[in-house]
Design a protein around this motif. Sequence first.
Motif, PDB file in Angstrom:
ATOM      1  N   ARG A 137       0.930  -1.299  -0.001  1.00  0.00           N
ATOM      2  CA  ARG A 137      -0.116   0.060  -0.171  1.00  0.00           C
ATOM      3  C   ARG A 137       0.859   1.162   0.127  1.00  0.00           C
ATOM      4  N   GLU A 138       2.095   1.134   0.552  1.00  0.00           N
ATOM      5  CA  GLU A 138       2.770   2.318   0.551  1.00  0.00           C
ATOM      6  C   GLU A 138       3.607   2.511  -0.908  1.00  0.00           C
ATOM      7  N   CYS A 139       3.907   1.806  -1.458  1.00  0.00           N
ATOM      8  CA  CYS A 139       4.474   1.710  -2.878  1.00  0.00           C
ATOM      9  C   CYS A 139       3.819   1.815  -3.936  1.00  0.00           C
ATOM     10  N   TYR A 140       2.014   1.675  -3.723  1.00  0.00           N
ATOM     11  CA  TYR A 140       1.391   1.513  -4.915  1.00  0.00           C
ATOM     12  C   TYR A 140       1.614   2.582  -6.170  1.00  0.00           C
ATOM     13  N   PRO A 141       1.821   4.068  -5.616  1.00  0.00           N
ATOM     14  CA  PRO A 141       2.168   4.653  -6.911  1.00  0.00           C
ATOM     15  C   PRO A 141       3.364   4.374  -7.869  1.00  0.00           C
ATOM     16  N   THR A 175      -9.488  -3.342  -2.716  1.00  0.00           N
ATOM     17  CA  THR A 175      -9.988  -2.600  -3.858  1.00  0.00           C
ATOM     18  C   THR A 175      -9.995  -0.877  -3.509  1.00  0.00           C
ATOM     19  N   GLN A 176     -10.188  -0.812  -2.047  1.00  0.00           N
ATOM     20  CA  GLN A 176     -10.221   0.638  -1.728  1.00  0.00           C
ATOM     21  C   GLN A 176      -8.820   1.270  -2.167  1.00  0.00           C
ATOM     22  N   GLU A 177      -7.632   0.438  -1.802  1.00  0.00           N
ATOM     23  CA  GLU A 177      -6.453   0.891  -2.174  1.00  0.00           C
ATOM     24  C   GLU A 177      -5.925   0.940  -3.514  1.00  0.00           C
ATOM     25  N   LEU A 178      -6.426   0.075  -4.335  1.00  0.00           N
ATOM     26  CA  LEU A 178      -6.022  -0.170  -5.798  1.00  0.00           C
ATOM     27  C   LEU A 178      -6.922   0.906  -6.760  1.00  0.00           C
ATOM     28  N   ARG A 179      -8.081   1.120  -6.325  1.00  0.00           N
ATOM     29  CA  ARG A 179      -9.112   1.847  -7.043  1.00  0.00           C
ATOM     30  C   ARG A 179      -8.592   3.183  -7.504  1.00  0.00           C
ATOM     31  N   PRO A 180      -8.002   4.230  -6.562  1.00  0.00           N
ATOM     32  CA  PRO A 180      -7.251   5.267  -7.310  1.00  0.00           C
ATOM     33  C   PRO A 180      -6.631   5.003  -8.700  1.00  0.00           C
ATOM     34  N   PHE A 181      -5.869   3.867  -8.668  1.00  0.00           N
ATOM     35  CA  PHE A 181      -5.123   3.685  -9.933  1.00  0.00           C
ATOM     36  C   PHE A 181      -5.540   2.870 -11.095  1.00  0.00           C
ATOM     37  N   GLU A 206      -7.442  -9.899 -20.147  1.00  0.00           N
ATOM     38  CA  GLU A 206      -7.106 -10.732 -18.810  1.00  0.00           C
ATOM     39  C   GLU A 206      -7.065  -9.688 -17.741  1.00  0.00           C
ATOM     40  N   ALA A 207      -6.096  -8.710 -17.806  1.00  0.00           N
ATOM     41  CA  ALA A 207      -5.885  -7.579 -17.008  1.00  0.00           C
ATOM     42  C   ALA A 207      -6.988  -6.749 -16.877  1.00  0.00           C
ATOM     43  N   ILE A 208      -7.637  -6.537 -17.944  1.00  0.00           N
ATOM     44  CA  ILE A 208      -8.891  -5.448 -17.809  1.00  0.00           C
ATOM     45  C   ILE A 208      -9.979  -5.990 -17.079  1.00  0.00           C
ATOM     46  N   GLY A 209     -10.022  -7.408 -17.311  1.00  0.00           N
ATOM     47  CA  GLY A 209     -11.251  -8.089 -16.430  1.00  0.00           C
ATOM     48  C   GLY A 209     -10.902  -8.056 -14.961  1.00  0.00           C
ATOM     49  N   ARG A 210      -9.673  -8.327 -14.802  1.00  0.00           N
ATOM     50  CA  ARG A 210      -9.361  -8.118 -13.237  1.00  0.00           C
ATOM     51  C   ARG A 210      -9.462  -6.754 -12.743  1.00  0.00           C
ATOM     52  N   ILE A 211      -9.065  -5.873 -13.410  1.00  0.00           N
ATOM     53  CA  ILE A 211      -9.043  -4.433 -12.548  1.00  0.00           C
ATOM     54  C   ILE A 211     -10.547  -3.856 -12.728  1.00  0.00           C
ATOM     55  N   SER A 212     -11.277  -4.421 -13.515  1.00  0.00           N
ATOM     56  CA  SER A 212     -12.664  -3.947 -13.654  1.00  0.00           C
ATOM     57  C   SER A 212     -13.323  -4.034 -12.337  1.00  0.00           C
ATOM     58  N   LEU A 213     -12.873  -5.340 -11.537  1.00  0.00           N
ATOM     59  CA  LEU A 213     -13.569  -5.575 -10.204  1.00  0.00           C
ATOM     60  C   LEU A 213     -13.293  -4.541  -9.161  1.00  0.00           C
ATOM     61  N   HIS A 214     -12.188  -3.667  -9.389  1.00  0.00           N
ATOM     62  CA  HIS A 214     -11.806  -2.672  -8.502  1.00  0.00           C
ATOM     63  C   HIS A 214     -12.324  -1.106  -8.690  1.00  0.00           C
ATOM     64  N   MET A 215     -12.900  -1.143 -10.053  1.00  0.00           N
ATOM     65  CA  MET A 215     -13.216   0.155 -10.568  1.00  0.00           C
ATOM     66  C   MET A 215     -14.535   0.799  -9.816  1.00  0.00           C
ATOM     67  N   ASP A 216     -14.512   2.048 -10.002  1.00  0.00           N
ATOM     68  CA  ASP A 216     -15.751   2.743  -9.385  1.00  0.00           C
ATOM     69  C   ASP A 216     -16.882   2.491 -10.461  1.00  0.00           C
ATOM     70  N   ALA A 217     -17.743   1.532 -10.136  1.00  0.00           N
ATOM     71  CA  ALA A 217     -18.798   1.339 -11.361  1.00  0.00           C
ATOM     72  C   ALA A 217     -19.864   2.484 -11.525  1.00  0.00           C
ATOM     73  N   SER A 218     -19.806   3.412 -10.585  1.00  0.00           N
ATOM     74  CA  SER A 218     -20.616   4.615 -10.922  1.00  0.00           C
ATOM     75  C   SER A 218     -20.020   5.762 -12.063  1.00  0.00           C
ATOM     76  N   GLY A 219     -18.610   5.538 -12.322  1.00  0.00           N
ATOM     77  CA  GLY A 219     -18.202   6.539 -13.150  1.00  0.00           C
ATOM     78  C   GLY A 219     -18.091   6.147 -14.356  1.00  0.00           C
ATOM     79  N   GLU A 220     -17.563   7.250 -15.261  1.00  0.00           N
ATOM     80  CA  GLU A 220     -17.402   7.003 -16.897  1.00  0.00           C
ATOM     81  C   GLU A 220     -16.246   5.808 -17.159  1.00  0.00           C
ATOM     82  N   PRO A 221     -15.284   5.722 -16.398  1.00  0.00           N
ATOM     83  CA  PRO A 221     -14.139   4.800 -16.750  1.00  0.00           C
ATOM     84  C   PRO A 221     -14.872   3.279 -16.757  1.00  0.00           C
ATOM     85  N   MET A 222     -15.773   3.161 -16.086  1.00  0.00           N
ATOM     86  CA  MET A 222     -16.533   1.788 -16.194  1.00  0.00           C
ATOM     87  C   MET A 222     -17.143   1.441 -17.587  1.00  0.00           C
ATOM     88  N   ARG A 223     -17.745   2.628 -17.861  1.00  0.00           N
ATOM     89  CA  ARG A 223     -18.453   2.444 -19.190  1.00  0.00           C
ATOM     90  C   ARG A 223     -17.619   2.421 -20.278  1.00  0.00           C
TER      91      ARG A 223
END
Length: 836
Positions: A137-141, A175-181, A206-223
Motif C-alpha cells: 500500500r505504501e508503494c502503490y504509486p 479494492t479501496q487501495e487499488l481503485r485510485p489507480f 485478462e488484466a482489464i477483466g481483473r481491474i474492472s472488479l476494483h473500478m468505481d462502477a458509477s463513473g465514466e471509466p467503467m462505461r
Amino acid sequence: MSFEIDPKKICEQLEGTDRRQKTQTLADLRDLCQNAPRDVSSEDIAEAFDQLYLHLLKSYDDRFESVRDHAVQAVGAFLQVLPPMDFHLLNVVSTLAERMGKAETVEPSEEIRLLYIAQLHLMVSKYARMGNVGVFRECYPQVVKILIKSIKDDYPLVQREGCGTLVELAKVAETQELRPFTESLAVALYGMLNHKHAPARISAVEAIGRISLHMDASGEPMRRLFSEISPLLMDSMPLVRREVGQAGVLMCLELQDRYSFFERILPMILCCLKDDSPEVLKHISGYWLLCGKQYYFENEEELSKQEISDLPVENYPKDVLRPSIGCRGLVQRALRLLQLITRETSDWKDNVRLHSLKLLYQFVLHAEAAMTAKFFEIYGELALACIDPVLEVSAEAAKVADLMGRLLDYDAWIDHGFDGLERNARESYMRCFYYMFTSSMGGTCAQLLRLAKLLRSVDYSHTLKPGFQHYILKLLDTVLDKSLKINAGQEELRELYELVYVAAIKVTALSHSLTGTLNEDVIFGQQLIERIVKLEQSTTAKVHERWFHLALKDVQNLDATLEDNAEPVMLLDGLINICLLRAPYLAEIIEKVKIVFEHCCDTAQVKVFSSLSVASLLWSETVSIEREQSTQLLGHFISEIVEPYLTWKAGTNAEAMRSLAMASLCALAQGAESEAVEVLPSLAKHMPSLLEDRNVTTRHYAIKAVVHFRGMSVEDLKPLAYATMQRMDDPSGGIRTLAALAVGKLKPKFKSDVEGESSHDKEVWGDFVKRAIDILLLYHESPEKDLKAAVEVTLKELAQSHPEAWEERYQRALPMAQKKDHLIELYNKLSIADSS
C-alpha cells in the motif's frame, strides 16, 4: 549451516571498475542463493542481504548491460529465499521505479526490462502467497508507474509480463487501495487491445477483466471499459474471443455492482455461446452455467416460483440445449439492450452485423416468450437483415427469425406480423415472416386465408424480383402444409386452395417470363400446383380449367404502350406458357391478346405471339372437348388472332408479326391436325404470297404448313401447289428440301363426275404432276444430298400415284439428262419399288 559470504570483499568488488569481476561476483551470489542448503536460516540470508543490498541495487544502474543483468538476477535469487519484509520491498521497488517508472526509457535493454517486471511479478506473487500483500500500500504509486511503463513497452514479452503482474496484484489487492489507480492502468491496457500479437491482446483482456472488479462502477471509466473491450468479441483469433467471454464471466460472478451492468456484461458471454469455435463455446458454456446458478441462488424466492410453472417448449429447436432457469432469468433482466443490438444489425461493417445477429439469437434463446413484447421493435431491423447481401449475415438472420417463430407467443406476434406484411410489401418482411411462420406451431383457417389473399394481391404476386418470388412460393408451400393441420370445412379449404393456386400460378408465370426457361422457381411453382391437384383429388387440366380465369382477370392495364418487360405483358406471356390454351378460358385469352396487339409496343406483341405459337403445338392435348366444338374454337382463334396478320403489310414489326402468325398457323396445323383439315382451306388464299415472302422464316413455316391443306378442290389447291413448286428454287437450302417433300404430299379432292368436271380437274392436276416431275428430275442432278434425297422420296410417291405421267416424263428427260446413268439407276430403283 551458516550462509557464509564476505560482505566487505563483495562490496569492494562491486564498487570496482572491472566488468568481468563484478559480473562474476554477482553470478556467484546468485548461485549461492539458488543452491543454499535447506537448513540455512532465513535470518542469515536476510543479514547478508542487509549488508549487500545497497551495492546490489546500485548495480542496477551500472553502465555495463551484463552487470545490470546479473545484478537483477542476484537480487531475484535473494528475494526467492527471503521472508517478505517492508524494508526489502520498498528498497527494490524504489530502484525498479527509478529504472522503469519514469516517462522516458532509462533502461535501453529489452531483456533487462523484462527482468525488472518479472522481479516485480515475483514480489507480488511471493507477498500475496504469504498473506502480506498489505505492505504494497505504501508503494502503490511506484508499482503502478512500473506497470504502466511495462504495458506501454515496445517489447511484447515485457507487455505480457506487465499484464500478468497486474492480474496477480489485482487478485489480492484491496479494492479501496487499488481503485485510485485503476483508471490509469485501464487506459494503458486499452492501447494493447489492438496489438498485432494475439497473446498480447489476450493478456490485456485478462488484466482489464481483473481491474474492472476494483473500478468505481458509477463513473465514466467503467462505461468506457465495456466500449473498449467489446469489439474484441469479433476478433479473428478464437482465444481472444474466449478471453473476452472469460472477462464477462468474471464480472458476472464477482463484480460488486454487477446487477447494474448485466446489460453490458451479458453480451460478452452470450456472443461466445454462439461462437464458431467449439473451443470457445465449450469453455464458456460451463462458466455460464455457474453464472446462472449464482443468479438463481441470489433470486431463489422469485425464480423458484417461476420454475414450478416452467413447462417444456413443445417446438424447441433440435440439437439445442435449453438454458437453465437461472441463465434465462439473467438475460430476461437485460432485454432493454435489444434496441442497441437491433440497431447494429444495419451497421455498415459485415462483422458487426453478424456479431449483433448472433447476440440477438442468444437473447431470443434465453428470453423465450418474454421476447414477445419486444417483437414489434425488432421486426423491421431483423427483416432487413434477412436480405443482407452477405450470405453469412442473412443466414444468421434466418436462424434468429426461425427461433423467434418457435419460442415467441404465436397469438401475440402473428397480428403484428401480418400488419408488417400489409404495410410493407417487400422481400425483407416476406422472408422474416416466412421463417417465423414456418417454424411456428400456429395457424388457423382464418389466418391462412388472410395470408393467401395477401399473397395473391398485386403487391406480392406481381413482383418481378426473383428472390421475392421464391419466398412467396415457399410461403404458399407452408400454407399448404399448415392447411393439413387445421379444422376447416370443405368450402373453406377449397377457397384457400383457390387463392394459393392463383398466387402460385401468377408468380410462376412471371418467373418463367423473366428467364424464358424452366428455372428453379418455375419447377417449384408447378410442384405447388401438383400438390393442390392432389389435395383436390383432381387433375392438372381440370384445376387449370376451373381457376385459371381468376389469374387471367388479374392481368390488367394492357391498354397502354407497354414494352415486353412490362409486368402485365410478362404475366400474360408467362400464363400462356405455363397453362397453355384450354377451351374454358380461350375466349378470355383471345381478348387479352387482342388488347396487346392493339395497344402495346412491337416487342410486347412479338413476345406474346411467340408464346401463342408454342402453346398452339399442344392444342389437341389441352383443348379436350368434342371435335366439332374444338374445330369451332380453332376457327375462332385463327380468325381473331392469326389471320389478320397473314396479309402483307409494310414495316419491320409487321414482318415479324406475319412470321409469327405463320408459325402459329403451322403449329396449329400440327397440334390440331384433324380440326385443321376443316379450318385451313379458308386460308389458302393467303398462302401463295406467304410462300414468296422475303422473310425466310415466314417461307419456312409456310412450306411446312402447306402439307396440312387437305380436302381442297383442284381449283383451290392449284395456286398453292404451283407456289410450293416454285419454292424448290428458293435461296434457302432447307426450304428447297421442304418444298421438294411437300410437292408429293399435295393431294386434291376431285369432284364427282358431273358434266365432265372430274375429268377436267384430273387433267389440270395431271399437268401439275408432270410439271412437278420435270422439275424434280432436274433437281435430282443437284449436288445437295438432302435435296436429292427429298426428290427421290417425292418421285417415288408420284411414280406410285401417277405411273403414266412418271413414265412419260422419264422418257422425255432421259435424252436431255447430263448424268443418264444416275437417272436410269433412279428409274430402275423406283420400278423395283413399284413392283414390290
